[in-house]
Scaffold this active site. Structure first.
Site, PDB file in Angstrom:
ATOM      1  N   TYR A 112       0.854  -1.192   0.000  1.00  0.00           N
ATOM      2  CA  TYR A 112       0.000   0.000   0.000  1.00  0.00           C
ATOM      3  C   TYR A 112       0.889   1.241   0.000  1.00  0.00           C
ATOM      4  O   TYR A 112       1.928   1.262  -0.642  1.00  0.00           O
ATOM      5  CB  TYR A 112      -0.961  -0.070   1.194  1.00  0.00           C
ATOM      6  CG  TYR A 112      -2.100   0.922   1.114  1.00  0.00           C
ATOM      7  CD1 TYR A 112      -2.853   1.069  -0.049  1.00  0.00           C
ATOM      8  CD2 TYR A 112      -2.403   1.731   2.200  1.00  0.00           C
ATOM      9  CE1 TYR A 112      -3.887   1.979  -0.133  1.00  0.00           C
ATOM     10  CE2 TYR A 112      -3.444   2.652   2.135  1.00  0.00           C
ATOM     11  CZ  TYR A 112      -4.184   2.771   0.967  1.00  0.00           C
ATOM     12  OH  TYR A 112      -5.202   3.675   0.889  1.00  0.00           O
ATOM     13  N   LYS A 167     -20.029 -20.445 -10.799  1.00  0.00           N
ATOM     14  CA  LYS A 167     -19.164 -20.172 -11.951  1.00  0.00           C
ATOM     15  C   LYS A 167     -17.807 -19.653 -11.483  1.00  0.00           C
ATOM     16  O   LYS A 167     -16.756 -20.015 -12.027  1.00  0.00           O
ATOM     17  CB  LYS A 167     -19.818 -19.137 -12.870  1.00  0.00           C
ATOM     18  CG  LYS A 167     -21.018 -19.652 -13.644  1.00  0.00           C
ATOM     19  CD  LYS A 167     -20.585 -20.495 -14.825  1.00  0.00           C
ATOM     20  CE  LYS A 167     -21.774 -20.874 -15.690  1.00  0.00           C
ATOM     21  NZ  LYS A 167     -21.406 -21.702 -16.834  1.00  0.00           N
ATOM     22  N   GLU A 209     -24.022 -14.607 -18.375  1.00  0.00           N
ATOM     23  CA  GLU A 209     -24.530 -15.866 -17.819  1.00  0.00           C
ATOM     24  C   GLU A 209     -26.011 -15.755 -17.491  1.00  0.00           C
ATOM     25  O   GLU A 209     -26.452 -14.784 -16.851  1.00  0.00           O
ATOM     26  CB  GLU A 209     -23.749 -16.213 -16.543  1.00  0.00           C
ATOM     27  CG  GLU A 209     -24.216 -17.458 -15.840  1.00  0.00           C
ATOM     28  CD  GLU A 209     -23.928 -18.719 -16.646  1.00  0.00           C
ATOM     29  OE1 GLU A 209     -24.628 -19.726 -16.425  1.00  0.00           O
ATOM     30  OE2 GLU A 209     -23.020 -18.703 -17.495  1.00  0.00           O
ATOM     31  N   ASP A 210     -26.791 -16.739 -17.940  1.00  0.00           N
ATOM     32  CA  ASP A 210     -28.211 -16.853 -17.593  1.00  0.00           C
ATOM     33  C   ASP A 210     -28.985 -15.578 -17.911  1.00  0.00           C
ATOM     34  O   ASP A 210     -29.812 -15.107 -17.124  1.00  0.00           O
ATOM     35  CB  ASP A 210     -28.368 -17.220 -16.113  1.00  0.00           C
ATOM     36  CG  ASP A 210     -27.932 -18.652 -15.829  1.00  0.00           C
ATOM     37  OD1 ASP A 210     -27.760 -19.406 -16.796  1.00  0.00           O
ATOM     38  OD2 ASP A 210     -27.762 -19.011 -14.660  1.00  0.00           O
ATOM     39  N   ASP A 235     -24.348 -19.506 -22.060  1.00  0.00           N
ATOM     40  CA  ASP A 235     -25.517 -20.305 -22.423  1.00  0.00           C
ATOM     41  C   ASP A 235     -25.603 -20.511 -23.930  1.00  0.00           C
ATOM     42  O   ASP A 235     -26.218 -21.477 -24.384  1.00  0.00           O
ATOM     43  CB  ASP A 235     -26.798 -19.633 -21.922  1.00  0.00           C
ATOM     44  CG  ASP A 235     -26.776 -19.468 -20.414  1.00  0.00           C
ATOM     45  OD1 ASP A 235     -26.869 -20.484 -19.712  1.00  0.00           O
ATOM     46  OD2 ASP A 235     -26.643 -18.333 -19.944  1.00  0.00           O
ATOM     47  N   LEU A 268     -34.720 -23.567 -30.810  1.00  0.00           N
ATOM     48  CA  LEU A 268     -33.790 -22.531 -31.255  1.00  0.00           C
ATOM     49  C   LEU A 268     -33.747 -21.352 -30.279  1.00  0.00           C
ATOM     50  O   LEU A 268     -33.781 -20.198 -30.670  1.00  0.00           O
ATOM     51  CB  LEU A 268     -34.176 -22.047 -32.654  1.00  0.00           C
ATOM     52  CG  LEU A 268     -34.031 -23.083 -33.766  1.00  0.00           C
ATOM     53  CD1 LEU A 268     -34.667 -22.588 -35.058  1.00  0.00           C
ATOM     54  CD2 LEU A 268     -32.552 -23.423 -33.980  1.00  0.00           C
ATOM     55  N   GLY A 269     -33.704 -21.685 -28.985  1.00  0.00           N
ATOM     56  CA  GLY A 269     -33.456 -20.656 -27.983  1.00  0.00           C
ATOM     57  C   GLY A 269     -31.993 -20.273 -28.010  1.00  0.00           C
ATOM     58  O   GLY A 269     -31.293 -20.491 -29.010  1.00  0.00           O
ATOM     59  N   ASN A 347     -32.036 -31.490 -19.579  1.00  0.00           N
ATOM     60  CA  ASN A 347     -31.829 -32.130 -18.276  1.00  0.00           C
ATOM     61  C   ASN A 347     -32.888 -31.681 -17.285  1.00  0.00           C
ATOM     62  O   ASN A 347     -33.306 -30.527 -17.312  1.00  0.00           O
ATOM     63  CB  ASN A 347     -30.453 -31.730 -17.716  1.00  0.00           C
ATOM     64  CG  ASN A 347     -29.354 -32.641 -18.209  1.00  0.00           C
ATOM     65  OD1 ASN A 347     -29.560 -33.828 -18.388  1.00  0.00           O
ATOM     66  ND2 ASN A 347     -28.188 -32.074 -18.419  1.00  0.00           N
ATOM     67  N   ASN A 373     -21.330 -27.445 -19.478  1.00  0.00           N
ATOM     68  CA  ASN A 373     -20.565 -26.284 -19.929  1.00  0.00           C
ATOM     69  C   ASN A 373     -19.226 -26.130 -19.229  1.00  0.00           C
ATOM     70  O   ASN A 373     -18.332 -25.450 -19.744  1.00  0.00           O
ATOM     71  CB  ASN A 373     -21.382 -25.005 -19.710  1.00  0.00           C
ATOM     72  CG  ASN A 373     -22.520 -24.855 -20.682  1.00  0.00           C
ATOM     73  OD1 ASN A 373     -22.939 -25.829 -21.300  1.00  0.00           O
ATOM     74  ND2 ASN A 373     -23.042 -23.653 -20.824  1.00  0.00           N
TER      75      ASN A 373
END
Length: 439
Positions: A112, A167, A209-210, A235, A268-269, A347, A373
């Site tokens: 520091y 994650k 993510e998500d 995703d 097709l998401g 799943n 993933n």
């Protein structure tokens, strides 16, 4: 690609005689419970106590399993039902920790004030030095708006924090990367993009993510265009990398060339469209897709894919079927053509069970239990950060998929996610491609 599993641990006591554990596992299997870990807690003279992890669809199914085990008799008894998952999350799963210890005044002065001022001046003169003298180059933001958390849907960013922490743990354990969860209280693409851009100087990469469809597409494309650091929506592209690797492994086992095949994508998401784009980037003969959403079909067509007339059409005309709809039993055995490869990846309940697909004539069939993933994103970002890449390209993603395939043992679909070699192999492959394209 998933709905919500119900996971509990059963503490089961059995008399210490051979065959009793088999009776317990048979009872669980008869009621379609999915057994995970089995840990022996105590071995006594008269009885043995084990902790058995069981995944089911809901509490009602779990209680049926408990009743079935207790009904075996012969002293076999479920002593308790525990929730080890909740206990594992108590207090959170991550903690920011110093890499240096401060044991003296000299340590304090170096870490520091006043010593740190010298480092600030070096970076002020040459901002690139921040890559060496800070943790920026090894830190990835894990960004969510909470609109597509696992199979739970739009439950909000705070409820999604356990996933983001997970994650972060995986980044650390498998790639040595510091992952920092960022929870956004907006899903407006303009606000999300602006927020991420404003904080991006803190990070060496951005993992989305998500984040739900369709706004996830716009957010990723805009951030990739505006930022000079790697950006990836897991995703979409993390899933697509592991799906490509799984497909290549399946083709190898079935004696089929992927590039000579017609691939049909059902659903097709975010994941399904990304898988379709990955297959086209790899060079499949034809990529066909079907979805109930017209906008999703238009996006596929815009990327060069073919719109199938119906589910029946795609099943009748495709050599390889990949399904990511989340609809259990969508694919009927009578739809399967002899010689097809079928990957029903939802799943925990697949569009068709592998056994049913194989009995109907499929050359190879698998569900999504192994298609995780975690096999992709840690190594992809490790390689991209090592190369100081400004983006993640399809060449890098395909290299990651090929590295996963090469890390797969004969007879397996993909490697075990806890195999450290696969993450290192993915990182090396991605780094090599990134360095070759930057020269």
């Amino acid at each position: 690609m998933s709905t919500t599993p119900y996971l509990r641990n059963l503490i089961i006591e059995t008399p210490s005689k051979p065959g009793n554990l088999a009776k317990v596992t048979y009872a669980i299997g008869q009621l379609e419970g999915d057994i995970g870990d089995i840990q022996t807690i105590k071995v006594g003279t008269l009885s043995t106590i084990r902790d058995v992890s069981v995944q089911c669809s809901d509490e009602a199914q779990l209680m049926e399993i408990v009743d079935a085990i207790n009904a075996i008799g012969d002293g076999i008894q479920v002593q308790a039902i525990s929730d080890d998952v909740l206990r594992a999350h108590e207090g959170g799963k991550i903690h920011m920790k110093s890499r240096m210890e401060i044991r003296s005044l000299g340590d304090l002065r170096r870490v520091y004030t006043p010593g740190v001022a010298n480092v600030c001046k070096v970076i002020e003169k040459d901002p690139q030095q921040a890559q060496f003298f800070t943790g920026i180059s090894n830190t990835v933001a894990i960004v969510t708006d909470g609109t597509a958390i696992l199979g739970l849907g739009n439950i909000g960013p705070v409820a999604g924090m356990p996933v983001m922490e997970g994650k972060s743990v995986l980044f650390d354990q498998f790639a040595g990367i510091s992952g920092v969860p960022i929870l956004l209280d907006t899903s407006d693409p303009d606000k999300v993009v602006d927020t991420v851009k404003h904080i991006s100087r803190t990070f060496g990469g951005i993992l989305l993510e998500d984040i739900g469809s369709p706004h996830c597409f716009e957010i990723e494309e805009r951030l990739k265009k505006d930022l000079d650091i790697p950006v990836m929506h897991d995703d979409q592209h993390g899933t697509a990398v592991v799906a490509l690797a799984s497909t290549l492994s399946a083709c190898r086992q079935a004696g089929v060339k992927l590039e000579d095949s017609v691939v049909g994508q059902i659903g097709l998401g975010a994941a399904g469209l990304a898988i379709s784009r990955m297959m086209m980037a790899y060079g499949v003969k034809e990529m066909k897709g079907t979805d109930r959403n017209d906008a999703a079909l238009e996006r596929l067509a815009g990327y060069g894919g073919t719109i199938a007339e119906s589910l029946e059409d795609i099943m009748a005309t495709s050599d390889i079927i990949i399904a990511t709809t989340g609809v259990e039993g969508l694919i009927k055995p009578e739809m399967v053509r002899p010689g097809q490869i079928i990957l029903a990846l939802s799943n925990p309940f697949a569009e068709i069970q592998p056994e049913a697909a194989l009995q109907a004539g499929a050359a190879f069939a698998a569900d999504g239990r192994q298609v995780n993933n975690v096999l992709g994103f840690p190594g992809i970002f490790r390689g991209a950060l090592n190369a100081q890449a400004s983006s993640i390209t399809y060449d890098m993603l395909i290299a990651a998929a090929l590295a996963i395939v090469e890390s797969t043992k004969p007879g397996d679909l993909v490697p075990h996610p806890l195999d450290p070699n696969v993450h290192q192999n993915v990182a090396d492959a991605v780094e090599k491609v990134a360095n070759s394209t930057s020269m």
